[in-house]
Structures are given as structure tokens and as C-alpha cells.
Design an enzyme around this catalytic site. Sequence first.
Site, PDB file in Angstrom:
ATOM      1  N   LYS A 186      30.541  53.302  45.929  1.00 10.82           N
ATOM      2  CA  LYS A 186      30.838  53.243  44.509  1.00 10.82           C
ATOM      3  C   LYS A 186      29.689  53.423  43.312  1.00 10.82           C
ATOM      4  CE  LYS A 186      34.819  50.859  46.059  1.00 10.82           C
ATOM      5  NZ  LYS A 186      35.630  49.416  46.470  1.00 10.82           N
TER       6      LYS A 186
ATOM      7  N   GLN B 275      35.963  43.461  45.779  1.00  6.43           N
ATOM      8  CA  GLN B 275      35.706  44.166  47.310  1.00  6.43           C
ATOM      9  C   GLN B 275      36.517  43.104  48.384  1.00  6.43           C
ATOM     10  OE1 GLN B 275      34.638  47.154  47.998  1.00  6.43           O
ATOM     11  NE2 GLN B 275      35.320  47.004  49.787  1.00  6.43           N
TER      12      GLN B 275
ATOM     13  N   ASP C  48      41.995  48.332  40.612  1.00  8.90           N
ATOM     14  CA  ASP C  48      42.569  48.571  41.782  1.00  8.90           C
ATOM     15  C   ASP C  48      44.052  48.473  41.748  1.00  8.90           C
ATOM     16  OD1 ASP C  48      40.454  49.064  43.760  1.00  8.90           O
ATOM     17  OD2 ASP C  48      40.129  46.910  43.956  1.00  8.90           O
TER      18      ASP C  48
END
Length: 290
Positions: A146, A190, A213
Site C-alpha cells: 500500500k 490493518q 475501508d
Amino acid sequence: MGGAAAAVLAVAAARRKSGPFVSLFSRAARRLHDAVETAAAEEDMAGTRSPRRRRRSSSSLLLGPEFPDTWDPSSRDTTPQSPPRCAQADYDRTASIIDGKSIAEDMRLHIAEEVCQMKCSVGHVPGLAVVLVGDRRDSESYVRYKTKGCEEVGIKSLLAKLPGNCSEDEVMDSVSRFNEDPSVHGILVQLPLPEFMDEEKILSIISLNKDVDGFHPLNVGNLALRSRNPLFVPCAAKACIELLLQSGIELMGKHVSVIGRSKVVGLPTSLLLQCYPCLHNKSRGYYPRI
């Protein structure tokens, strides 16, 4: 056998108008029924009939080989049968491989151009912040990719790396700092987090406007309601749909199987596929942009 013959007689009588074959079958069944009744009467008169019911033969000519009187699983043909062909099925079509790498490369080029234009016009670039807890190798690998992707397109990236034995409050403090940072436009934590942490509690404090997300209840709820546009669509689900669209796959009217039901990929992909007919006529701007 007498009961079976009587049942066949009843069926034959109900379908007497079906043709000569049914009439012939009816007469044969009636003769068989009469013969069985005569033999039973003779045995009763002679006193030789056993009180126990005889075991019915599995090779009944009346019921035929497809309907044996006794069912033996071991005698069944275990050879898998091919599905019947239908007019709408195309079994000769070969699967095509989607080249995700080339599609991703093209998308990165377009995003890099947009980021450059944004920097020239407003003097700022998008910022992505990642909170990483622990030293899981897979999580570290995902975060590394990322960060690399952000660098390739000119997006600012920030990382808050915390030890695996840190407290929930420390993780939440890191998220809160990113919430208040105006240079950060997207925050992601994460996953998975350590087992002793309350994942939902930590994710819920991410600002709704920075939940890239798409895990916030309002984002998930708006996605499920179809008629509303979520601020952020989960990136993995969005990538799946984008790959299909970029490959020229027509989604309208298709039957789709989604393997898995995780909130990261499976569930949002299913919701996004269901929303697609409602969003089909809208601008592609329903994908949130910074």
C-alpha cells in the site's frame, strides 16, 4: 404385490383416456392382481400360507428396474452424470483470464495524472494513514504494498506502527490523531488485530469521512440499502467489480457466486453486485473520490 397391483390399477383407471398402452398395462396389472389373490386363497384353504409377510422381490416386473422393491445403496451406479444441456447454457465457451496487472497499471497512470492535476490546482495531494499493530508478516507485506502504491501515484502516506502487546487505548489514540490531521484524507487499520483487542470498537472511531475501508456501519448500511451511496466502498470489493467492468463483462442479468462472506471481501462484494443495477444508470462518480 397385490397392493402394488391395486395402486397401478388406480393409476390406469385415472388415465384411461391416455391411449392403448395404458389400457394394455391396466389389463396386465388386473390379471396379475387376480392371480395373486387366487394363489393366496388357495394357500389359506390348504393351511400352508406363512403368517409372515414374504420379502418382496427386487426384480419386480410391475414396478420395473427403476423402482426396485428393496433399495440397496451399493447397487446404485455411482458414475457421475453430466448435467442436462439446455438451450440457454453454453458449455463450449472457454474461460478467459483477466489480466489484473495490466488493468492496475493503467489505473495507476490515470490516478497519478489526477493527483498531479490536484496538486497543481489546489496545492495539496491526498493523504493515506495506516495503523499497523504487531509484526505479522502478511500484514507487514500488505502495508508495504500500500505504501509503495501511494508513492507510485504521488499520494502522501503515513504509518503508525505499534507493538503487538500495546493497549487498545494506544491504537485508538493513533486513529484519533489521524482523524484530526487535515492532511490525512483516508485512514485504515490493518486487520487482523491481536485477539485481545475489540476490533469493532477500534474501527468505529475512524471518522466516517476518512473510512477508506468502508467498515463504518453507516457506509455498510448505505451500501446495503442500494438507494443510497456510501461515502467509501470497500477497496477489495470495488477492485473485483472494477476488474469485471474493465474487462468488458456485462453484469446486468448475471448469476454470480461469491466465495466467502467476510466483511473485507465477500459481504461487500455481494452487496455491491446487488447495488449495481441501481447504480448502473448513474455516473461512475458513485465511487468516492477525494
